[in-house]
Design an enzyme around this catalytic site. Structure first.
Site, mmCIF file in Angstrom:
data_model
loop_
_atom_site.group_PDB
_atom_site.id
_atom_site.type_symbol
_atom_site.label_atom_id
_atom_site.label_comp_id
_atom_site.label_asym_id
_atom_site.label_seq_id
_atom_site.Cartn_x
_atom_site.Cartn_y
_atom_site.Cartn_z
ATOM 1 N NE ARG A 147 22.590 -6.180 -22.010
ATOM 2 C CZ ARG A 147 22.901 -4.753 -21.907
ATOM 3 N NH1 ARG A 147 21.963 -3.893 -22.476
ATOM 4 N NH2 ARG A 147 24.144 -4.643 -21.370
ATOM 5 N NE ARG A 182 19.246 -0.670 -25.154
ATOM 6 C CZ ARG A 182 20.436 -0.333 -24.485
ATOM 7 N NH1 ARG A 182 20.448 -1.057 -23.231
ATOM 8 N NH2 ARG A 182 21.291 0.530 -24.881
ATOM 9 C CE LYS A 229 21.863 2.660 -22.737
ATOM 10 N NZ LYS A 229 22.782 2.338 -21.517
ATOM 11 C CE LYS A 234 18.140 0.866 -20.174
ATOM 12 N NZ LYS A 234 19.378 0.595 -19.018
ATOM 13 C CB CYS A 268 26.653 -3.325 -12.254
ATOM 14 S SG CYS A 268 28.346 -2.562 -12.254
ATOM 15 C CB CYS A 306 31.984 -3.083 -17.651
ATOM 16 S SG CYS A 306 31.270 -1.619 -18.095
ATOM 17 C CB CYS A 355 31.132 3.667 -13.676
ATOM 18 S SG CYS A 355 29.811 3.086 -14.990
ATOM 19 C CB CYS A 368 24.398 -1.190 -14.945
ATOM 20 S SG CYS A 368 24.938 -0.534 -16.475
HETATM 21 FE FE1 SRM Z 1 24.018 -0.876 -18.337
HETATM 22 C C1 SRM Z 1 26.083 0.641 -20.260
HETATM 23 C C2 SRM Z 1 25.702 -3.492 -17.757
HETATM 24 C C3 SRM Z 1 21.442 -2.444 -16.863
HETATM 25 C C4 SRM Z 1 22.661 2.296 -17.470
HETATM 26 N N1 SRM Z 1 25.734 -1.358 -19.087
HETATM 27 C C5 SRM Z 1 26.400 -0.697 -20.127
HETATM 28 C C6 SRM Z 1 27.751 -1.429 -20.624
HETATM 29 C C7 SRM Z 1 27.080 -2.072 -21.977
HETATM 30 C C8 SRM Z 1 28.972 -0.959 -20.639
HETATM 31 C C9 SRM Z 1 29.081 -0.290 -22.128
HETATM 32 O O1 SRM Z 1 28.486 0.576 -22.556
HETATM 33 O O2 SRM Z 1 30.248 -0.704 -22.618
HETATM 34 C C10 SRM Z 1 27.463 -2.728 -19.628
HETATM 35 C C11 SRM Z 1 28.119 -4.232 -20.074
HETATM 36 C C12 SRM Z 1 28.956 -4.493 -18.759
HETATM 37 C C13 SRM Z 1 29.316 -6.005 -19.008
HETATM 38 O O3 SRM Z 1 30.565 -6.447 -19.287
HETATM 39 O O4 SRM Z 1 28.544 -7.069 -19.295
HETATM 40 C C14 SRM Z 1 26.294 -2.634 -19.013
HETATM 41 N N2 SRM Z 1 23.609 -2.768 -17.640
HETATM 42 C C15 SRM Z 1 24.416 -3.775 -17.678
HETATM 43 C C16 SRM Z 1 23.881 -4.866 -16.904
HETATM 44 C C17 SRM Z 1 24.405 -6.366 -17.520
HETATM 45 C C18 SRM Z 1 24.119 -4.707 -15.385
HETATM 46 C C19 SRM Z 1 24.091 -6.072 -14.881
HETATM 47 O O5 SRM Z 1 25.046 -6.318 -13.886
HETATM 48 O O6 SRM Z 1 23.082 -6.555 -14.759
HETATM 49 C C20 SRM Z 1 22.404 -4.747 -17.234
HETATM 50 C C21 SRM Z 1 21.827 -5.215 -18.430
HETATM 51 C C22 SRM Z 1 20.424 -4.815 -18.603
HETATM 52 C C23 SRM Z 1 19.918 -5.668 -19.933
HETATM 53 O O7 SRM Z 1 19.667 -6.527 -19.827
HETATM 54 O O8 SRM Z 1 19.346 -4.750 -20.667
HETATM 55 C C24 SRM Z 1 22.345 -3.176 -17.309
HETATM 56 N N3 SRM Z 1 22.293 -0.181 -17.486
HETATM 57 C C25 SRM Z 1 21.357 -1.064 -16.659
HETATM 58 C C26 SRM Z 1 20.549 -0.134 -15.992
HETATM 59 C C27 SRM Z 1 19.262 -0.642 -14.993
HETATM 60 C C28 SRM Z 1 18.122 -0.675 -15.689
HETATM 61 O O9 SRM Z 1 17.901 -0.592 -16.900
HETATM 62 O O10 SRM Z 1 17.107 -1.159 -14.999
HETATM 63 C C29 SRM Z 1 20.692 1.223 -16.121
HETATM 64 C C30 SRM Z 1 20.420 2.147 -15.415
HETATM 65 C C31 SRM Z 1 18.879 2.744 -15.932
HETATM 66 C C32 SRM Z 1 18.990 3.650 -17.232
HETATM 67 O O11 SRM Z 1 19.269 3.153 -18.069
HETATM 68 O O12 SRM Z 1 18.988 4.758 -16.736
HETATM 69 C C33 SRM Z 1 21.955 1.115 -17.027
HETATM 70 N N4 SRM Z 1 24.317 1.120 -18.929
HETATM 71 C C34 SRM Z 1 23.672 2.028 -18.418
HETATM 72 C C35 SRM Z 1 24.540 3.310 -18.841
HETATM 73 C C36 SRM Z 1 23.949 4.847 -18.538
HETATM 74 C C37 SRM Z 1 23.075 5.224 -19.562
HETATM 75 C C38 SRM Z 1 22.696 6.763 -19.195
HETATM 76 O O13 SRM Z 1 21.760 7.189 -19.274
HETATM 77 O O14 SRM Z 1 23.788 7.448 -18.992
HETATM 78 C C39 SRM Z 1 25.647 3.081 -19.627
HETATM 79 C C40 SRM Z 1 26.394 3.729 -20.607
HETATM 80 C C41 SRM Z 1 25.766 4.276 -21.769
HETATM 81 O O15 SRM Z 1 24.885 4.124 -22.064
HETATM 82 O O16 SRM Z 1 26.576 5.077 -22.464
HETATM 83 C C42 SRM Z 1 25.268 1.427 -19.657
HETATM 84 FE FE1 SF4 Z 2 29.831 -1.001 -16.078
HETATM 85 FE FE2 SF4 Z 2 29.238 0.970 -14.995
HETATM 86 FE FE3 SF4 Z 2 27.251 -0.506 -15.884
HETATM 87 FE FE4 SF4 Z 2 28.599 -1.276 -13.962
HETATM 88 S S1 SF4 Z 2 27.442 0.688 -13.882
HETATM 89 S S2 SF4 Z 2 28.250 -2.490 -15.683
HETATM 90 S S3 SF4 Z 2 30.940 -0.360 -14.352
HETATM 91 S S4 SF4 Z 2 28.854 0.553 -17.222
#
Ligand code: SRM
Ligand code: SF4
Length: 574
Positions: free
Chosen positions: A79, A148, A213, A215, A434, A440, A479, A483
């Site tokens: 990333r 981040r 994390k 943000k 997402c 993922c 899920c 994201c």
């Molecule tokens: Fe996310 C984890 C993709 C924005 C909440 N996110 C992941 C992972 C890395 C899966 C993993 O841990 O193995 C995903 C990778 C998938 C892949 O194959 O690429 C993933 N998140 C993404 C992206 C690429 C979604 C997208 O389609 O654009 C976004 C990348 C953002 C970036 O450039 O940094 C992305 N993730 C978000 C957001 C939206 C935001 O931040 O505005 C959220 C919700 C907001 C928040 O953080 O509360 C988000 N991602 C999560 C979570 C849940 C965190 C939590 O508080 O429980 C996880 C899982 C974790 O951290 O354990 C996660």
């Molecule tokens: Fe993966 Fe769940 Fe984030 Fe979608 S919402 S990219 S399925 S961790």
């Protein structure tokens, strides 16, 4: 300092991984040179996240490899941080070129204005990261328990103030980067800096970094295109007579939750006051230290800042902040948001240059049939003299085009069919999906590969009802982690199992209200069957300018979610 009750034996194992990693080194270097496996050790997989790197495997191939008794086909996702989503044409070309060596051969524009490259072999990882850095980009702190990529309204030249806000956002991003030299040592063959004794390698974060994390986003009203309330820390620009007065400060947003665990919930941030532009870095630093010191390090499901804010209360956070700052925040000032979506098409900026907002479905930059997004954007990058701006809705702005170059860019846009925004429906242009499958590891269902098909079927209903232009925010995730910010979708879909989703309704069009569960575990056909009568009702009985999310509440389909801890509650205003 770690708060009371978090005795060493209760700490989550990741705390030990961090503290014993010698400031994020672990055994990553050794792991990279091991050719017997394409993977990294479990502990190093936690540490590489801080370096912006995730170990994954293509889930489309899992079953076949299992049948053949083969190990998973491990690769890595990188990333790339772009504060405020801005990148130069040469950087676009560098990242695009790297994508050709990755398994998916695509660029992904993320919901946080970053790039992702999917499917990098371990043997190519170091070269990839070096090439990214050669292009003056970094993956450091794109993931991990640190701050981040800082988000910002992606139209920095819409006015002079937009540029000023972007500068503040970049300064915060730089200030909060981890200081360990591990990144340069491992990926850039930097000299080993002795990390014991002498200068503290991480004066802000310490050796255990943050509990989870963190943000930050900057929004410039009337656009809430960064979904500022979904962030741990938000800054909402307050502008008067074209002058930036400062920012309302919001704390405690976050969206991730777990199915079946009501102790986890999405939460929108609360505004706690106002600060001047020159106070922003201090506010950001102190809020980060509050989370560092009071965040829950025993349970990662409860470790986000939103739970610290929820448990301690905003008054505690404000008091603690002001005591650490040594000054008080002013009272928050009024502002108005109009939408959390993007603007498309050509717009002139304050310097007389042009910006073209393009719709990129699912943020996936790929050539499909005659729609040559990847090739076309590459060709544009070769001649473009301005910049590119990635939006938080996974779209793209070709920014800073001089009037004399506009026709040439437009003709390339047409030649490669990049102008789908002109013919796409309102709902399609307001979608976020997402990544989910195949990369993922946490996906329970499809998202990026599913939502466009669902939207196509919803469009048939909307066309019949005369609503094809209606901007309806629809978001899906594979899920409940959130994201694609699905809990801020007027229609939200969250994967439960393959082919089944929870259907949420009723979020605010400006990103100011969470939605509410309407139906659990529904299939594609059931989603359409549930939506149809509501859309018919909306077409017939909506008030002037009423948005779909607001209507679903007024018409009684769902109750309004008035606070994060009430997300799972059924009753109105309980
Ligand atoms: Fe996310 C984890 C993709 C924005 C909440 N996110 C992941 C992972 C890395 C899966 C993993 O841990 O193995 C995903 C990778 C998938 C892949 O194959 O690429 C993933 N998140 C993404 C992206 C690429 C979604 C997208 O389609 O654009 C976004 C990348 C953002 C970036 O450039 O940094 C992305 N993730 C978000 C957001 C939206 C935001 O931040 O505005 C959220 C919700 C907001 C928040 O953080 O509360 C988000 N991602 C999560 C979570 C849940 C965190 C939590 O508080 O429980 C996880 C899982 C974790 O951290 O354990 C996660
Ligand atoms: Fe993966 Fe769940 Fe984030 Fe979608 S919402 S990219 S399925 S961790």
């Amino acid at each position: 300092m770690i708060s009371d009750g978090q005795s060493p034996e209760k700490l989550h194992k990741n705390e030990t991984i961090k503290s014993s990693s010698d400031f994020l080194r672990g055994t990553i270097l050794e792991g990279l040179s091991t050719s017997s496996t394409g993977s990294m050790s479990a502990d190093d997989q936690q540490l590489t996240k801080f370096h912006g790197i995730y170990q994954q495997d293509n889930r489309d191939f899992r079953a076949e490899r299992r049948r053949k008794k083969l190990d998973k086909a491990y690769t890595f996702m990188a990333r790339i941080c772009l504060p405020g989503g801005i990148c130069k044409p040469n950087q676009w070309l560098a990242v695009d070129d790297l994508s050709n060596y990755c398994e998916l051969k695509t660029l992904k524009i993320t919901t946080r204005q970053a790039f992702q490259l999917h499917g990098i072999l371990k043997s190519n990882l170091k070269d990839t990261i070096r090439t990214i850095n050669d292009a003056m980009l970094t993956t450091l702190a794109a993931c991990g328990d640190v701050n981040r990529n800082v988000m910002c309204n992606p139209n920095p030249l819409e006015s002079e103030v937009h540029k000023e806000v972007q500068d503040v956002a970049e300064a915060v991003d730089t200030y909060l980067k981890p200081k360990t030299s591990a990144y340069s040592e491992i990926w850039l063959d930097g000299e080993k800096v002795v990390s014991h004794g002498g200068e503290d390698p991480e004066p802000l974060y310490g050796s255990t970094y943050l509990p989870r994390k963190f943000k930050i986003a900057f929004a410039i009203p009337p656009h809430n295109d960064v979904d500022v309330f979904a962030h741990c820390l938000g800054f909402i620009a307050i502008i008067k007579e074209d002058q930036l007065l400062g920012f309302n400060v919001s704390v405690g947003g976050g969206l991730g939750m777990t199915h079946g665990n009501e102790k986890t919930f999405p939460r929108l941030a609360d505004i706690i006051g106002f600060c001047r532009p020159d106070q922003v870095i201090a506010v950001a630093e102190k809020i980060v230290t509050i989370q560092r010191d009071f965040g829950d390090r025993t349970s990662r499901a409860h470790a986000r800042f939103k739970y610290t804010v929820e448990d301690k209360g905003t008054e505690f956070i404000l008091k603690e902040l002001e005591s650490r700052l040594g000054f008080k925040l002013e009272t928050a000032k009024s502002y108005t948001f109009e939408s959390n979506g993007d603007r498309f098409g050509w717009v002139k900026d304050c310097e007389g240059r042009w910006n073209l907002g393009l719709f990129i479905e699912g943020g996936r930059v790929v050539d499909i049939e005659d729609r040559l997004l990847k090739t076309g954007l590459c060709e544009i990058a070769k001649v473009h003299k301005g910049d590119f701006r990635l939006t938080a809705n996974q779209n793209l702005i070709i920014g800073g085009v001089a009037s004399e170059d506009k026709a040439a860019i437009q003709s390339m846009v047409e030649r490669y069919k990049l102008d789908s925004y002109a013919t796409s429906s309102g709902i399609r242009k307001h979608q976020i999906a997402c990544v989910a499958l195949p990369t993922c590891g946490l996906a329970l269902a499809e998202s990026e590969r599913y939502l466009p098909n669902l939207v196509t079927d919803i469009e048939v209903l909307l066309e019949d009802l005369g609503l094809i232009e209606e901007p309806i925010v629809i978001r899906s995730t594979g899920c409940p982690n959130g994201c694609g910010r699905p809990y801020l979708g007027e229609i939200g879909l969250v994967g439960k199992v393959p082919g089944k989703y929870n259907l949420y309704l009723g979020a605010g069009f400006e990103g100011e209200r969470l939605n509410k569960l309407y139906k659990s575990s529904v299939t594609h056909e059931e989603i359409l069957a549930h939506l149809k009568p509501i859309l018919v009702d909306f077409a017939k009985n909506r008030k002037a300018k009423e948005h779909f999310g607001d209507f679903t509440i007024r018409a009684g389909y769902v109750n309004a979610t008035t606070a994060g801890h009430l997300f799972h509650a059924e009753l109105k205003d309980v």
